[in-house]
Structures are given as structure tokens and as C-alpha cells.
Scaffold this motif. Structure first.
Motif, PDB file in Angstrom:
ATOM      1  N   PHE A 170       0.823  -1.207   0.000  1.00  0.00           N
ATOM      2  CA  PHE A 170       0.000   0.000   0.000  1.00  0.00           C
ATOM      3  C   PHE A 170       0.857   1.257   0.000  1.00  0.00           C
ATOM      4  O   PHE A 170       1.959   1.270   0.572  1.00  0.00           O
ATOM      5  CB  PHE A 170      -0.910   0.048   1.236  1.00  0.00           C
ATOM      6  CG  PHE A 170      -1.825  -1.134   1.380  1.00  0.00           C
ATOM      7  CD1 PHE A 170      -2.445  -1.690   0.272  1.00  0.00           C
ATOM      8  CD2 PHE A 170      -2.068  -1.689   2.621  1.00  0.00           C
ATOM      9  CE1 PHE A 170      -3.285  -2.776   0.397  1.00  0.00           C
ATOM     10  CE2 PHE A 170      -2.905  -2.776   2.763  1.00  0.00           C
ATOM     11  CZ  PHE A 170      -3.509  -3.321   1.654  1.00  0.00           C
ATOM     12  N   LYS A 171       0.345   2.294  -0.616  1.00  0.00           N
ATOM     13  CA  LYS A 171       0.925   3.611  -0.435  1.00  0.00           C
ATOM     14  C   LYS A 171       0.536   4.075   0.957  1.00  0.00           C
ATOM     15  O   LYS A 171      -0.595   3.852   1.407  1.00  0.00           O
ATOM     16  CB  LYS A 171       0.389   4.578  -1.490  1.00  0.00           C
ATOM     17  CG  LYS A 171       0.983   5.974  -1.406  1.00  0.00           C
ATOM     18  CD  LYS A 171       0.427   6.861  -2.504  1.00  0.00           C
ATOM     19  CE  LYS A 171       0.992   8.276  -2.395  1.00  0.00           C
ATOM     20  NZ  LYS A 171       0.426   9.168  -3.440  1.00  0.00           N
ATOM     21  N   ILE A 172       1.460   4.682   1.692  1.00  0.00           N
ATOM     22  CA  ILE A 172       1.168   5.053   3.072  1.00  0.00           C
ATOM     23  C   ILE A 172       1.402   6.545   3.298  1.00  0.00           C
ATOM     24  O   ILE A 172       2.239   7.175   2.654  1.00  0.00           O
ATOM     25  CB  ILE A 172       2.019   4.237   4.069  1.00  0.00           C
ATOM     26  CG1 ILE A 172       3.506   4.437   3.823  1.00  0.00           C
ATOM     27  CG2 ILE A 172       1.655   2.749   3.994  1.00  0.00           C
ATOM     28  CD1 ILE A 172       4.395   3.816   4.884  1.00  0.00           C
ATOM     29  N   ILE A 173       0.613   7.097   4.222  1.00  0.00           N
ATOM     30  CA  ILE A 173       0.728   8.501   4.606  1.00  0.00           C
ATOM     31  C   ILE A 173       0.582   8.570   6.123  1.00  0.00           C
ATOM     32  O   ILE A 173      -0.374   8.022   6.683  1.00  0.00           O
ATOM     33  CB  ILE A 173      -0.367   9.368   3.956  1.00  0.00           C
ATOM     34  CG1 ILE A 173      -0.234   9.388   2.433  1.00  0.00           C
ATOM     35  CG2 ILE A 173      -0.326  10.791   4.518  1.00  0.00           C
ATOM     36  CD1 ILE A 173      -1.384  10.095   1.736  1.00  0.00           C
ATOM     37  N   ASN A 174       1.518   9.220   6.789  1.00  0.00           N
ATOM     38  CA  ASN A 174       1.316   9.525   8.199  1.00  0.00           C
ATOM     39  C   ASN A 174       0.458  10.775   8.271  1.00  0.00           C
ATOM     40  O   ASN A 174       0.903  11.883   7.992  1.00  0.00           O
ATOM     41  CB  ASN A 174       2.633   9.729   8.953  1.00  0.00           C
ATOM     42  CG  ASN A 174       2.407   9.789  10.465  1.00  0.00           C
ATOM     43  OD1 ASN A 174       1.537  10.513  10.944  1.00  0.00           O
ATOM     44  ND2 ASN A 174       3.177   9.007  11.208  1.00  0.00           N
ATOM     45  N   ASN A 175      -0.796  10.567   8.619  1.00  0.00           N
ATOM     46  CA  ASN A 175      -1.795  11.621   8.561  1.00  0.00           C
ATOM     47  C   ASN A 175      -1.589  12.675   9.636  1.00  0.00           C
ATOM     48  O   ASN A 175      -2.184  13.747   9.576  1.00  0.00           O
ATOM     49  CB  ASN A 175      -3.192  10.979   8.708  1.00  0.00           C
ATOM     50  CG  ASN A 175      -4.288  11.891   8.219  1.00  0.00           C
ATOM     51  OD1 ASN A 175      -4.075  12.718   7.353  1.00  0.00           O
ATOM     52  ND2 ASN A 175      -5.477  11.739   8.780  1.00  0.00           N
ATOM     53  N   MET A 176      -0.747  12.366  10.608  1.00  0.00           N
ATOM     54  CA  MET A 176      -0.488  13.331  11.673  1.00  0.00           C
ATOM     55  C   MET A 176       0.694  14.228  11.321  1.00  0.00           C
ATOM     56  O   MET A 176       0.632  15.451  11.478  1.00  0.00           O
ATOM     57  CB  MET A 176      -0.220  12.609  12.996  1.00  0.00           C
ATOM     58  CG  MET A 176       0.047  13.543  14.186  1.00  0.00           C
ATOM     59  SD  MET A 176       0.185  12.653  15.751  1.00  0.00           S
ATOM     60  CE  MET A 176      -1.527  12.173  15.994  1.00  0.00           C
ATOM     61  N   THR A 177       1.771  13.612  10.816  1.00  0.00           N
ATOM     62  CA  THR A 177       2.975  14.395  10.524  1.00  0.00           C
ATOM     63  C   THR A 177       2.967  14.979   9.109  1.00  0.00           C
ATOM     64  O   THR A 177       3.665  15.952   8.838  1.00  0.00           O
ATOM     65  CB  THR A 177       4.234  13.540  10.715  1.00  0.00           C
ATOM     66  OG1 THR A 177       4.147  12.387   9.870  1.00  0.00           O
ATOM     67  CG2 THR A 177       4.362  13.096  12.164  1.00  0.00           C
ATOM     68  N   HIS A 178       2.174  14.368   8.208  1.00  0.00           N
ATOM     69  CA  HIS A 178       2.121  14.868   6.833  1.00  0.00           C
ATOM     70  C   HIS A 178       0.670  14.932   6.332  1.00  0.00           C
ATOM     71  O   HIS A 178       0.325  14.317   5.314  1.00  0.00           O
ATOM     72  CB  HIS A 178       2.946  13.973   5.907  1.00  0.00           C
ATOM     73  CG  HIS A 178       4.393  13.914   6.256  1.00  0.00           C
ATOM     74  ND1 HIS A 178       5.266  14.948   6.016  1.00  0.00           N
ATOM     75  CD2 HIS A 178       5.128  12.941   6.848  1.00  0.00           C
ATOM     76  CE1 HIS A 178       6.481  14.625   6.436  1.00  0.00           C
ATOM     77  NE2 HIS A 178       6.415  13.407   6.944  1.00  0.00           N
ATOM     78  N   PRO A 179      -0.193  15.682   7.016  1.00  0.00           N
ATOM     79  CA  PRO A 179      -1.600  15.743   6.596  1.00  0.00           C
ATOM     80  C   PRO A 179      -1.780  16.338   5.207  1.00  0.00           C
ATOM     81  O   PRO A 179      -2.768  16.053   4.527  1.00  0.00           O
ATOM     82  CB  PRO A 179      -2.254  16.625   7.670  1.00  0.00           C
ATOM     83  CG  PRO A 179      -1.120  17.446   8.230  1.00  0.00           C
ATOM     84  CD  PRO A 179       0.070  16.546   8.184  1.00  0.00           C
ATOM     85  N   GLU A 180      -0.802  17.158   4.771  1.00  0.00           N
ATOM     86  CA  GLU A 180      -0.917  17.787   3.448  1.00  0.00           C
ATOM     87  C   GLU A 180      -0.841  16.765   2.321  1.00  0.00           C
ATOM     88  O   GLU A 180      -1.244  17.058   1.179  1.00  0.00           O
ATOM     89  CB  GLU A 180       0.184  18.843   3.281  1.00  0.00           C
ATOM     90  CG  GLU A 180       1.595  18.298   3.087  1.00  0.00           C
ATOM     91  CD  GLU A 180       2.270  17.801   4.354  1.00  0.00           C
ATOM     92  OE1 GLU A 180       3.385  17.251   4.259  1.00  0.00           O
ATOM     93  OE2 GLU A 180       1.664  17.986   5.449  1.00  0.00           O
ATOM     94  N   GLU A 181      -0.343  15.562   2.610  1.00  0.00           N
ATOM     95  CA  GLU A 181      -0.258  14.531   1.574  1.00  0.00           C
ATOM     96  C   GLU A 181      -1.608  13.911   1.254  1.00  0.00           C
ATOM     97  O   GLU A 181      -1.753  13.219   0.238  1.00  0.00           O
ATOM     98  CB  GLU A 181       0.746  13.450   1.991  1.00  0.00           C
ATOM     99  CG  GLU A 181       2.180  13.943   2.025  1.00  0.00           C
ATOM    100  CD  GLU A 181       3.168  12.830   2.322  1.00  0.00           C
ATOM    101  OE1 GLU A 181       2.820  11.655   2.101  1.00  0.00           O
ATOM    102  OE2 GLU A 181       4.284  13.136   2.782  1.00  0.00           O
ATOM    103  N   VAL A 182      -2.594  14.133   2.119  1.00  0.00           N
ATOM    104  CA  VAL A 182      -3.959  13.701   1.805  1.00  0.00           C
ATOM    105  C   VAL A 182      -4.591  14.816   0.979  1.00  0.00           C
ATOM    106  O   VAL A 182      -5.084  15.818   1.506  1.00  0.00           O
ATOM    107  CB  VAL A 182      -4.778  13.422   3.090  1.00  0.00           C
ATOM    108  CG1 VAL A 182      -6.202  13.022   2.729  1.00  0.00           C
ATOM    109  CG2 VAL A 182      -4.115  12.343   3.918  1.00  0.00           C
TER     110      VAL A 182
END
Length: 339
Positions: free
Chosen positions: A210-222
Motif C-alpha cells: 500500500f501507499k502510506i501517509i502519516n496523517n499526523m505528521t504529513h496531513p498535506e499529503e492527503v
């Protein structure tokens, strides 16, 4: 027999002399091997509702697996020694919702491990209609989490899926991780898992791609307006609002996360109109056990890499009370693989 009994709000007690249940004519007696613990158990422990209200004293454990120890006189499809898992939800088959093909909304829902004793004991009973055979190539450890897989399966069934789509799952809890696997099994071309725990996210990237995003440290990636399917698997207003923003035109937003009964989130009604969004709720797991077992049997879904903690009865309260943190999934070893 030994049982872990919820005797009141925020009270779990081990009872070494709990009465072994008697088998009714239409029931199966299961010698419990494994029992999963989930957010519903946490809610029930804290006095909040689950799929139904749990009235103490009660034995929790609606996720479970084991071996048939006895069968009632009317049971036809099971025998002593069969390896099984139990769908906890027992429908009345008589109410308006049952009679209009929406049993998950049953007005008289009964549930193993919620309204009647469940898997946090050495033996429990269930009606034959909710007992399922476990294939030989599926371990009883994996079979203990068929119920959460089936809840994720029902959620995905409510979506219209196509291989051209991309999907975002907001929430790296056990259910969010399972939904990601099921969407991948459905052929979704790109699945992104957004969460807050680097170890869990990396584990999913490593095992499932899966592609992953840390929604806390990098919310701008969503990114806003970017996903055909967005699954909110947290249950917080902030992430619910984020889910609506992340959906592209014509997108589907699935609200899976269980929020506080009193919480609300804001939605821009013009954006729902302008993007022609579908916003869908989902509740429990009507008749999705067979599909879930098939996914385990084929290997298209593998929950074992997600199980981070194996507990005994003495440490269950540490988990449901929040003393144990950073857990991907905890299961309880009641009797082990051979029960």
C-alpha cells in the motif's frame, strides 16, 4: 470452567468456577481456542453501546474460534471435533428490517459476546445458524478474526468498485488495515492507507504494497478532491470532514469509524452537491462470513501480520482500559490451536 466476566462498568473479573453452558437443541457448544479484542469491547467495558447493549454480568468475546465440543439434538451440519468460527449476530427474522433484507438493522438483535456470553470463556454456545466451518488451511488463530473481516467485507460490499479507481483509507486500526486488503483484492488500482503509527504503516507497505501517509505528521499529503473511494475508519469529526474533502467528483465516502454517540461533524452541503458525492454508513456484517472465509482460504486477505499482541485473561483489562497502547490487533489465547 474459567471465564473472564464483565461484572460492571470498567470491571472485569476472572472466575475459575463459571458455570459451563448447557447446549440447547439448535445450538453448538464451542471449546474456545482464540478470541479477538476490538474497539467494541473497549466501548462495552466503558459502558457505551456496541451492536447491542451488554448488561453485566456478561462474558464478552464476539470474535472467536474453536472446536465443537457438543451439538444439540437438532443440529445437522456440525459434529464434535469440527473447527469453527462464530458470527456473533443473531437476527430475529421477524422484524421489519429482517423481512426487507436488511437484517443488520434488526430491531431485536442478539449477539454472542454482547447480549449473551461469548469467547472470553473456555466454552460457549451459539445457534447452529451462526456457526461456520473453518477450512483446513486456515489456522484457528486467523479464524478468530473472521468477524472483523466480515464487518470490513460488508463495508466494501456497500461500495461500487472498479479496477480504475483509487482509494484512501483514513485510519490504521485493524479494520482500516483489513478494508485496505479487501479493496486491493477487489482490484482497486491504488490503495493508500493514512494513519498515525509509523510501525503499522510501514508493516502494511512491506506486506501488502500500500501507499502510506502519516496523517499526523504529513496531513498535506492527503490531497483534496483526489480519491474515487474514501473510507473513514477513525470516527472523529476531524477525519470525517477530511474524508469528504478528499473525495473527488463522483466519489464515494464510507463512514466506517465508530464515533462518540454525541459527536457531530461539519459538511459543506454545496460540495456534496457539486461533487455529487455518495456518503454511506455501514453497520456490522450481514451474511458476509462465507466471503470472509473464502478470502482467508485463498490468501487474498492475511490478518496474521496485523496481530501484534497475544494476551491471556489477566491482561485483557489492561488493553480495554487503555493501559496497553500502540496495538495493531490483540487476541486472547483461550485454549490454543487445537482447543
Amino acid at each position: 470452567m474459567k471465564a473472564l466476566v464483565m461484572t460492571g462498568k470498567k470491571k472485569l473479573e476472572i472466575d475459575d468456577n463459571y458455570k459451563k453452558p448447557e447446549v440447547k437443541p439448535n445450538e453448538v457448544l464451542v471449546h474456545t481456542a482464540w478470541a479477538g479484542i476490538c474497539g467494541t469491547d473497549k466501548a462495552l467495558y466503558n459502558g457505551l453501546p456496541g451492536s447491542a447493549d451488554a448488561v453485566p454480568p456478561i462474558v464478552l468475546g464476539h470474535e472467536n474460534s474453536g472446536v465443537v465440543a457438543a451439538v444439540g439434538s437438532e443440529v445437522e451440519d456440525f459434529k464434535v471435533g469440527d473447527r469453527v468460527s462464530v458470527d456473533p449476530n443473531i437476527y430475529c427474522h421477524k422484524c421489519y428490517y429482517c423481512r426487507t433484507s436488511r437484517p443488520e438493522l434488526c430491531e431485536h438483535l442478539d449477539a454472542v459476546g454482547v447480549t449473551r456470553d461469548g469467547g472470553f470463556e473456555e466454552y460457549f454456545t451459539a445457534p447452529e445458524e451462526v456457526v461456520y466451518h473453518v477450512p483446513d488451511n486456515v489456522s484457528l488463530e486467523a479464524a478468530a478474526v473472521i468477524e472483523p473481516i466480515s464487518c470490513a467485507m460488508h463495508a466494501v460490499d456497500l461500495l461500487t468498485t472498479h479496477p480504475y479507481q483509487n482509494a484512501l483509507i483514513i485510519g490504521d486500526g485493524f479494520e482500516g488495515q483489513l478494508i485496505a486488503q479487501i479493496l486491493k483484492a477487489r482490484g482497486i488500482r491504488e490503495v493508500t492507507l493514512a494513519g498515525t503509527v509509523d510501525e503499522k504503516l510501514e508493516n502494511n507497505r512491506k506486506h501488502f504494497g500500500f501507499k502510506i501517509i502519516n496523517n499526523m505528521t504529513h496531513p498535506e499529503e492527503v490531497k483534496e478532491d483526489s480519491y474515487n473511494i474514501v473510507v473513514e475508519a477513525v470516527g472523529l469529526p476531524k477525519t470525517q470532514e477530511q474524508a469528504v474533502e478528499a473525495a473527488r467528483r463522483g466519489g464515494q465516502v464510507l463512514m466506517f469509524g465508530v464515533g462518540n454517540p454525541d459527536s457531530e461533524f461539519k459538511v459543506n452541503t454545496y460540495k456534496v452537491y457539486q461533487k455529487q458525492l455518495t456518503i454511506q454508513g455501514t453497520f456490522i456484517n450481514p451474511y458476509t462470513f462465507e466471503d470472509s472465509i473464502a478470502l482467508l482460504q485463498s490468501g487474498d486477505v492475511d490478518p496474521l501480520p496485523l496481530i501484534s499482541n497475544v494476551l491471556d485473561f489477566a491482561h485483557v483489562e489492561d488493553f480495554v482500559s487503555g493501559k496497553l497502547g500502540n496495538i495493531s490487533k490483540a487476541i486472547v489465547k483461550v485454549a490454543g490451536e487445537e482447543a
